[in-house]
Design an enzyme around this catalytic site. Structure first.
Site, PDB file in Angstrom:
ATOM      1  N   HIS A 192       2.050   1.657  10.921  1.00 33.55           N
ATOM      2  CA  HIS A 192       1.690   1.507   9.502  1.00 33.55           C
ATOM      3  C   HIS A 192       2.027   2.779   8.749  1.00 33.55           C
ATOM      4  O   HIS A 192       1.393   3.816   8.929  1.00 33.55           O
ATOM      5  CB  HIS A 192       0.184   1.224   9.390  1.00 33.55           C
ATOM      6  CG  HIS A 192      -0.273   0.774   8.034  1.00 33.55           C
ATOM      7  ND1 HIS A 192      -0.810  -0.479   7.828  1.00 33.55           N
ATOM      8  CD2 HIS A 192      -0.328   1.406   6.834  1.00 33.55           C
ATOM      9  CE1 HIS A 192      -1.164  -0.596   6.545  1.00 33.55           C
ATOM     10  NE2 HIS A 192      -0.877   0.551   5.928  1.00 33.55           N
ATOM     11  N   HIS A 238      -0.170   8.890   3.345  1.00 37.87           N
ATOM     12  CA  HIS A 238      -1.590   8.982   3.006  1.00 37.87           C
ATOM     13  C   HIS A 238      -1.808   8.841   1.500  1.00 37.87           C
ATOM     14  O   HIS A 238      -2.347   9.740   0.846  1.00 37.87           O
ATOM     15  CB  HIS A 238      -2.168  10.301   3.545  1.00 37.87           C
ATOM     16  CG  HIS A 238      -1.675  10.622   4.920  1.00 37.87           C
ATOM     17  ND1 HIS A 238      -2.075   9.898   6.024  1.00 37.87           N
ATOM     18  CD2 HIS A 238      -0.780  11.533   5.368  1.00 37.87           C
ATOM     19  CE1 HIS A 238      -1.450  10.373   7.100  1.00 37.87           C
ATOM     20  NE2 HIS A 238      -0.658  11.355   6.725  1.00 37.87           N
ATOM     21  N   SER A 272      -0.041   6.080  11.524  1.00 36.58           N
ATOM     22  CA  SER A 272      -0.221   7.323  10.777  1.00 36.58           C
ATOM     23  C   SER A 272      -0.771   7.103   9.368  1.00 36.58           C
ATOM     24  O   SER A 272      -1.496   7.941   8.838  1.00 36.58           O
ATOM     25  CB  SER A 272       1.126   8.057  10.667  1.00 36.58           C
ATOM     26  OG  SER A 272       2.023   7.342   9.821  1.00 36.58           O
ATOM     27  N   ASN A 273      -0.388   5.999   8.740  1.00 44.39           N
ATOM     28  CA  ASN A 273      -0.631   5.736   7.320  1.00 44.39           C
ATOM     29  C   ASN A 273       0.051   6.780   6.419  1.00 44.39           C
ATOM     30  O   ASN A 273      -0.346   6.996   5.284  1.00 44.39           O
ATOM     31  CB  ASN A 273      -2.126   5.658   6.991  1.00 44.39           C
ATOM     32  CG  ASN A 273      -2.396   4.925   5.681  1.00 44.39           C
ATOM     33  OD1 ASN A 273      -1.735   3.942   5.355  1.00 44.39           O
ATOM     34  ND2 ASN A 273      -3.363   5.400   4.916  1.00 44.39           N
ATOM     35  N   TRP A 274       1.102   7.411   6.946  1.00 37.54           N
ATOM     36  CA  TRP A 274       1.891   8.352   6.135  1.00 37.54           C
ATOM     37  C   TRP A 274       2.462   7.633   4.907  1.00 37.54           C
ATOM     38  O   TRP A 274       2.801   6.455   5.014  1.00 37.54           O
ATOM     39  CB  TRP A 274       3.054   8.870   7.004  1.00 37.54           C
ATOM     40  CG  TRP A 274       3.878   9.949   6.401  1.00 37.54           C
ATOM     41  CD1 TRP A 274       3.695  11.284   6.534  1.00 37.54           C
ATOM     42  CD2 TRP A 274       5.037   9.786   5.565  1.00 37.54           C
ATOM     43  NE1 TRP A 274       4.671  11.965   5.831  1.00 37.54           N
ATOM     44  CE2 TRP A 274       5.501  11.064   5.227  1.00 37.54           C
ATOM     45  CE3 TRP A 274       5.736   8.687   5.051  1.00 37.54           C
ATOM     46  CZ2 TRP A 274       6.613  11.277   4.418  1.00 37.54           C
ATOM     47  CZ3 TRP A 274       6.833   8.888   4.240  1.00 37.54           C
ATOM     48  CH2 TRP A 274       7.273  10.172   3.922  1.00 37.54           C
TER      49      TRP A 274
END
Length: 278
Positions: free
Chosen positions: A18, A235, A231-233
């Site tokens: 993700h 963010h 990671s959800n990079w």
């Protein structure tokens, strides 16, 4: 951007399930939030290499609603180890679904929170269209609402994914009814959970996010064969002056899943099965 490497040595085929790409040259769509900035494939690739990751799932940002152009371009740019979660609406044509599938889209994003392009009110209409193309549902909601939506989610065809450790906007205890609802969804054998983005909901905070961590540990203990990491990079919801280090987020698995064989399942085997990576 940090250049620190994680303590966790990632196995070959480690997958980030993700992340998002934002292109400042493509405006946000009507109904979506403003862009958090310009976050492109080259920047992501640097982080990916620093963490030792090789496969990735690009998730359509809410900012672009059902305009999948930036996500599709990212899948192409990131290469054979990349696939995507897209967004379509109920009236989408079969030809468009076939094209999106050919371009690497393997799931539909369902977002039952502000800014979502498709929520539970249209979930079954959309999933009845995309299921035959091999797509599954990728769901984000406030986990505290799971008991009221459990029956609806169980009615989905095929597999489905719940984001961000359930995303309990006020973290609950493992004994809470809403967390038991998530465990019941896992018990269907069709539910997968991303161990990700604890900073979005934690009240105890970094570095260990203990309140979210106890839920993550309970999930790993309950169904290690259907946990995944992400990671959800970059963010997008985090304050720009307080962005978590992706190496720290990966290293949380040392605490959440202390067994190396279990971590290999979470990082490699489980996403390879769900997303059909060879």
């Amino acid at each position: 951007m940090s250049d620190r490497k994680p303590r966790l040595a990632t196995p070959a085929g480690a997958t980030d399930t993700h992340m998002h790409i934002y292109d400042s040259e493509v405006s946000s769509a009507t109904g979506g939030p403003p862009l958090p900035g310009n976050f492109r494939e080259g920047q992501y690739r640097e982080m990916q290499q620093r963490l030792g990751l090789s496969r990735v799932i690009v998730v359509q940002p809410n900012a672009y609603q059902d305009d999948n152009r930036v996500t599709l371009a990212a899948i192409r740019a990131l290469g054979p180890g990349a696939k995507g979660v897209g967004v379509v609406k109920p009236g989408v044509a079969d030809a468009d679904l076939a094209w999106l599938t050919e371009c690497g889209i393997i799931a539909q994003r369902i977002f039952q929170l502000p800014w979502g392009a498709v929520g539970f009110d249209r979930m079954h209409d959309v999933m009845s269209r995309v299921h035959s193309f091999g797509w599954h549902a990728n769901i984000q909601l406030d986990g505290r609402e799971l008991p009221q939506w459990e029956h609806t989610i169980k009615g989905l065809p095929g597999k489905f994914v719940i984001d961000h450790v359930g995303k309990y906007l006020e973290p609950v205890t493992p004994e809470h009814e809403s967390f038991k609802s998530l465990l019941r969804l896992l018990d269907t054998g069709r539910c997968w959970v991303k161990l990700s983005a604890p900073y979005e909901t934690s009240k105890t905070g970094a570095p260990k996010y203990e309140d979210v961590g106890r839920l993550a540990k309970a999930l790993v203990n309950h169904a290690p064969e259907r946990m995944m990491w992400a990671s959800n990079w970059p963010h997008p919801s985090a304050p720009r002056d307080n962005i978590p280090d992706d190496a720290d987020l990966l290293d949380l698995l040392l605490d959440w899943a202390p067994d190396e064989a279990t971590r290999k399942k979470i990082l490699v085997d489980n996403p390879a099965e769900l997303y059909s990576f060879r």
